[in-house]
Design a protein around this motif. Structure first.
Motif, mmCIF file in Angstrom:
data_model
loop_
_atom_site.group_PDB
_atom_site.id
_atom_site.type_symbol
_atom_site.label_atom_id
_atom_site.label_comp_id
_atom_site.label_asym_id
_atom_site.label_seq_id
_atom_site.Cartn_x
_atom_site.Cartn_y
_atom_site.Cartn_z
ATOM 1 N N SER A 202 11.535 73.901 77.862
ATOM 2 C CA SER A 202 12.786 72.861 78.164
ATOM 3 C C SER A 202 12.548 71.682 79.102
ATOM 4 N N GLY A 203 13.146 70.657 78.924
ATOM 5 C CA GLY A 203 12.900 70.058 79.914
ATOM 6 C C GLY A 203 11.342 68.724 80.331
ATOM 7 N N SER A 204 10.894 68.780 79.137
ATOM 8 C CA SER A 204 9.417 68.296 78.405
ATOM 9 C C SER A 204 9.218 66.968 78.822
ATOM 10 N N GLY A 205 10.774 66.841 77.241
ATOM 11 C CA GLY A 205 10.320 65.284 77.269
ATOM 12 C C GLY A 205 10.943 65.489 75.726
ATOM 13 N N LYS A 206 11.309 66.599 75.213
ATOM 14 C CA LYS A 206 11.202 66.887 73.195
ATOM 15 C C LYS A 206 11.518 65.783 72.545
ATOM 16 N N SER A 207 13.270 65.524 73.445
ATOM 17 C CA SER A 207 14.647 64.814 72.994
ATOM 18 C C SER A 207 14.211 63.397 72.977
ATOM 19 N N THR A 208 13.570 62.853 74.285
ATOM 20 C CA THR A 208 14.015 61.463 74.661
ATOM 21 C C THR A 208 12.425 61.691 74.274
ATOM 22 N N LEU A 209 11.978 61.620 73.157
ATOM 23 C CA LEU A 209 10.743 61.242 72.572
ATOM 24 C C LEU A 209 10.961 61.536 71.266
ATOM 25 N N LEU A 210 11.952 61.835 71.086
ATOM 26 C CA LEU A 210 12.189 61.907 69.677
ATOM 27 C C LEU A 210 13.256 60.778 69.568
ATOM 28 N N HIS A 211 13.913 60.665 70.863
ATOM 29 C CA HIS A 211 14.847 60.184 70.537
ATOM 30 C C HIS A 211 14.459 57.881 70.311
ATOM 31 N N CYS A 212 13.237 58.200 71.486
ATOM 32 C CA CYS A 212 12.620 56.586 71.619
ATOM 33 C C CYS A 212 11.916 56.645 70.135
ATOM 34 N N LEU A 213 11.044 57.376 69.278
ATOM 35 C CA LEU A 213 10.181 57.432 67.873
ATOM 36 C C LEU A 213 11.697 56.969 67.089
#
Ligand code: ADP
Ligand code: ADP
Length: 230
Positions: free
Chosen positions: A38-49
């Motif tokens: 949790s908090g590692s950046g997964k959602s942010t990566l998805l949002h960028c892609l």
């Protein structure tokens, strides 16, 4: 050629770095699970892609198109035409019924109102949520809202689906049913699926698992080998 490509992307929220130079390539038709703490950046990566968030640095490509260079309006249109997105909290339009939420993107894509509505109800049936057709998001359980969001993402038959914890609010059995439906639909159409999950069982359905740690991709762990007894 790769369908999606992130090169050395970085993104911070204020002083909090979410991504710190992450590179990832995804081919057409791949089902990729993105896992990590949790908090590692997964959602942010998805949002960028998915072209929802623009990285502070680095490149994001969809085919030949540099998503990070497009203006908001062009990115929104590209998303509408090519991507289906299931975000963590459903992001359904609260004033519309479940069926209307699914019909809306179909109408944006040119479908006539009655045909879009009929298709919406059909998709709700496929995800096991036909009873939700006339309910508004406020009257749906978390699991029902996720089913509706999955149906909405599938209905436009996009070339890529981005899903952030699509089974997070569902108990195991309901979650497996929704996931099975999502996977059947993407595998039968050759849709590319990028799936954020913290659930190892979900990740096991993917063609490939990528692990995000502290805003970067972690090397997959070496498979454990018994010490050589000889
Ligand atoms: P996860 O379950 O992946 O850890 P989060 O709860 O971190 O998800 O994030 C859920 C949503 O809230 C995301 O859209 C994310 O961009 C946003 N978010 C996460 N952390 C913060 C924060 N500190 N401040 C504001 N928004 C946040
Ligand atoms: P994950 O999905 O792996 O839980 P996120 O991408 O949601 O991770 O978040 C990565 C880091 O960025 C976390 O420290 C989170 O709190 C922060 N963050 C994410 N989105 C936001 C936001 N909209 N505003 C502020 N901080 C955020």
């Amino acid at each position: 050629a790769p369908l999606l490509q992130a090169r050395d992307i970085a993104k911070s929220f204020g002083r909090t770095p979410a991504l710190r130079g992450l590179s990832l390539t995804i081919d057409a038709g791949e089902v990729v699970a993105v896992t990590g703490p949790s908090g590692s950046g997964k959602s942010t990566l998805l949002h960028c892609l998915a072209g929802i968030t623009r990285p502070d640095a680095g490149e994001v490509r969809f085919g030949d198109t540099r998503l990070d260079r497009l203006d908001e309006e062009t990115r929104t249109r590209l998303r509408r035409d090519n991507f289906g997105v299931v975000l963590q909290f459903g992001h359904l339009v609260p004033e519309l019924t479940a069926a209307e939420n699914i019909a809306l993107p179909l109408m944006f894509a040119g479908a006539e109102r009655r045909a879009a509505h009929a298709a919406a109800v059909e998709w709700l049936g496929r995800v096991g949520a036909v009873e939700c057709a006339h309910l508004r998001p406020g009257d749906l359980s978390g699991g029902q809202a996720q089913r509706v969001a999955v149906a909405r993402a599938l209905a436009t038959e996009p070339s890529v689906i981005f899903a952030d914890e699509p089974t997070g609010a569902l108990d195991t059995i309901a979650g497996e049913q929704v996931l099975a439906r999502l996977l059947d639909a993407v595998r039968s159409r050759g849709t590319t699926l990028v799936l954020v999950t913290h659930d190892n069982q979900v990740a096991a359905y993917a063609d490939r698992e990528v692990i995000v740690r502290d805003g970067r991709l972690a090397e997959p762990a070496e498979p454990y080998r018994e010490p050589d007894a000889t």
